[in-house]
Design an enzyme around this catalytic site. Structure first.
Site, PDB file in Angstrom:
ATOM      1  N   ALA A  34       0.863  -1.194   0.000  1.00 13.09           N
ATOM      2  CA  ALA A  34       0.000   0.000   0.000  1.00 13.09           C
ATOM      3  C   ALA A  34       0.896   1.239   0.000  1.00 13.09           C
ATOM      4  CB  ALA A  34      -0.952  -0.008   1.195  1.00 13.09           C
ATOM      5  N   HIS A  39       7.028   5.783   1.583  1.00  9.25           N
ATOM      6  CA  HIS A  39       7.819   4.589   1.234  1.00  9.25           C
ATOM      7  C   HIS A  39       8.795   4.908   0.102  1.00  9.25           C
ATOM      8  CE1 HIS A  39       3.922   2.605   2.654  1.00  9.25           C
ATOM      9  NE2 HIS A  39       4.823   2.058   3.444  1.00  9.25           N
ATOM     10  N   ASP A 152       7.749   5.669  12.215  1.00  5.31           N
ATOM     11  CA  ASP A 152       7.651   4.605  13.219  1.00  5.31           C
ATOM     12  C   ASP A 152       8.929   4.645  14.054  1.00  5.31           C
ATOM     13  OD1 ASP A 152       5.152   3.049  12.153  1.00  5.31           O
ATOM     14  OD2 ASP A 152       6.390   3.502  10.412  1.00  5.31           O
ATOM     15  N   GLN A 155       9.744   1.793  16.391  1.00  5.18           N
ATOM     16  CA  GLN A 155      10.153   0.625  15.597  1.00  5.18           C
ATOM     17  C   GLN A 155      11.618   0.756  15.176  1.00  5.18           C
ATOM     18  OE1 GLN A 155       7.693  -1.137  12.300  1.00  5.18           O
ATOM     19  NE2 GLN A 155       9.033   0.087  11.012  1.00  5.18           N
ATOM     20  N   ARG A 189      -2.619   3.557   6.295  1.00  8.55           N
ATOM     21  CA  ARG A 189      -3.931   3.497   6.950  1.00  8.55           C
ATOM     22  C   ARG A 189      -4.787   4.736   6.665  1.00  8.55           C
ATOM     23  NH1 ARG A 189      -0.726   0.702  10.732  1.00  8.55           N
ATOM     24  NH2 ARG A 189      -1.572  -1.346  11.238  1.00  8.55           N
TER      25      ARG A 189
HETATM   26  P1  AMP Z   1       4.871   0.157   6.545  1.00 11.16           P
HETATM   27  O1  AMP Z   1       4.582  -0.294   5.145  1.00 11.16           O
HETATM   28  O2  AMP Z   1       3.817   1.022   7.121  1.00 11.16           O
HETATM   29  O3  AMP Z   1       5.298  -0.971   7.423  1.00 11.16           O
HETATM   30  O4  AMP Z   1       6.132   1.107   6.434  1.00 11.16           O
HETATM   31  C1  AMP Z   1       7.310   0.691   5.799  1.00 11.16           C
HETATM   32  C2  AMP Z   1       8.382   1.697   6.056  1.00 11.16           C
HETATM   33  O5  AMP Z   1       7.975   2.954   5.541  1.00 11.16           O
HETATM   34  C3  AMP Z   1       8.663   1.892   7.548  1.00 11.16           C
HETATM   35  O6  AMP Z   1      10.064   2.031   7.734  1.00 11.16           O
HETATM   36  C4  AMP Z   1       7.945   3.171   7.836  1.00 11.16           C
HETATM   37  O7  AMP Z   1       8.495   3.899   8.928  1.00 11.16           O
HETATM   38  C5  AMP Z   1       8.147   3.931   6.539  1.00 11.16           C
HETATM   39  N1  AMP Z   1       7.144   4.988   6.406  1.00 11.16           N
HETATM   40  C6  AMP Z   1       5.796   4.861   6.542  1.00 11.16           C
HETATM   41  N2  AMP Z   1       5.204   6.067   6.442  1.00 11.16           N
HETATM   42  C7  AMP Z   1       6.196   6.970   6.256  1.00 11.16           C
HETATM   43  C8  AMP Z   1       6.231   8.391   6.109  1.00 11.16           C
HETATM   44  N3  AMP Z   1       5.124   9.122   6.128  1.00 11.16           N
HETATM   45  N4  AMP Z   1       7.435   8.989   5.947  1.00 11.16           N
HETATM   46  C9  AMP Z   1       8.581   8.253   5.937  1.00 11.16           C
HETATM   47  N5  AMP Z   1       8.606   6.913   6.076  1.00 11.16           N
HETATM   48  C10 AMP Z   1       7.440   6.280   6.240  1.00 11.16           C
END
Ligand code: AMP
Length: 283
Positions: A34, A39, A152, A155, A189
């Site tokens: 997504a 990303h 995150d 994390q 989300r």
């Molecule tokens: P996720 O797909 O939500 O697990 O996120 C994958 C990676 O993308 C994780 O390292 C997140 O911290 C990063 N990420 C998600 N949203 C953002 C954002 N708005 N800005 C920068 N990195 C992001």
């Protein structure tokens, strides 16, 4: 060029070996798909560092403490691959759940300290799931560097901790939070927000930014946080999971602003849980 989509660990290993033989280094960007511009900024950072880039797309069931959240998690691999193609991503690593967790899987990577409190308090088992799957992804891809968003932040702290503790030979790169024009942190989300929810959502970043400013100006931390909570509920947030000041390095709780710090929040808009964090700058 379209990235190659890899489904098995054997093929991934073989392709990574091939890249290394040609003298390339490898950067890994773990995601749950997504994809959005946040990303993509991680992919751009990996490219800018000169790596061949692997983007993993794996919705990891073991990090969802709420089965409904897992069910509702948005998935669209074709759209994700279309976004990655123009960026020159080399490999999309998209195993299915059985490839990732073979029969009899019984190992957990569990990090204490930084994983406690904040999301660790309200999402039991979440960081065990994250630490275990990221360990696996790092070992599968044998990347030189792996890129994660500060969105995150907890994390990222958990990952830095176990990579150090387990001597995993990879550089962890933390990247800035990408935001919509109105300040809302980009998140997979966000598409689940109602029209009203989407209008309310930027209040989270605004409240955090205002609270950070007030703390920077020397106001009492407890009072500032109480005021910020009130303003979030007044703006239309359904409930607040946490709103806390924590030390930037080890995420220990802070009642006073006397060290480098960040403000962390998680709050619900209906059944959508949003998280965000901002730095609190020293004077
Ligand atoms: P996720 O797909 O939500 O697990 O996120 C994958 C990676 O993308 C994780 O390292 C997140 O911290 C990063 N990420 C998600 N949203 C953002 C954002 N708005 N800005 C920068 N990195 C992001």
């Amino acid at each position: 060029m379209k990235p190659v989509i890899v489904r098995t660990i054997d093929e991934l290993r073989e392709r990574v070996r091939g890249l290394r033989k040609q003298g390339h280094t490898v950067g890994l960007v773990p995601t749950m798909g997504a994809l959005h511009a946040g990303h993509l900024s991680l992919v751009q950072a990996a490219k800018a560092d000169g790596h061949k880039v692997i983007v993993s797309i794996f919705v990891n069931p073991t990090q969802f403490n709420d089965p409904k959240d897992l069910d509702k998690y948005p998935r669209d691999e074709a759209a994700d691959v279309a976004l990655l193609a123009p960026l020159g991503v080399d490999i999309v690593w998209a195993p299915d759940v059985d490839e990732m967790y073979a029969d009899g899987f019984s190992t957990t990577v569990s990090v204490s300290g930084v994983s406690e409190g904040l999301c660790g308090a309200t999402r039991p088992g979440h960081f065990d799931g994250v630490a275990t799957v990221v360990t696996k992804l790092l070992l599968q891809a044998q990347a030189d560097a792996a890129y994660f968003g500060q969105k995150d932040f907890q994390q990222l702290a958990v990952i830095n901790r176990f990579v150090t503790d387990l001597n995993i030979p990879v550089e962890i790169v933390g990247c800035p939070i990408l935001r919509e024009d109105d300040g809302l942190a980009m998140s997979s989300r966000n598409v689940r927000l109602s029209e009203t929810g989407r209008k309310t959502a930027p209040a989270l970043f605004l409240a955090l930014s205002k609270a950070a400013e007030d703390i920077e100006s020397g106001n009492d931390v407890t009072r500032v946080l109480a005021h910020a909570s009130k303003s979030l509920l007044e703006a239309g947030f359904t409930s607040i999971d946490y709103l806390e000041l924590r030390a930037s390095d080890n995420l220990s709780p802070m009642a006073q602003f006397d060290r480098p710090a960040r403000l962390f929040a998680a709050a619900f808009l209906g059944d959508v849980r949003l998280i965000d964090n901002v730095v609190v700058k020293g004077r």
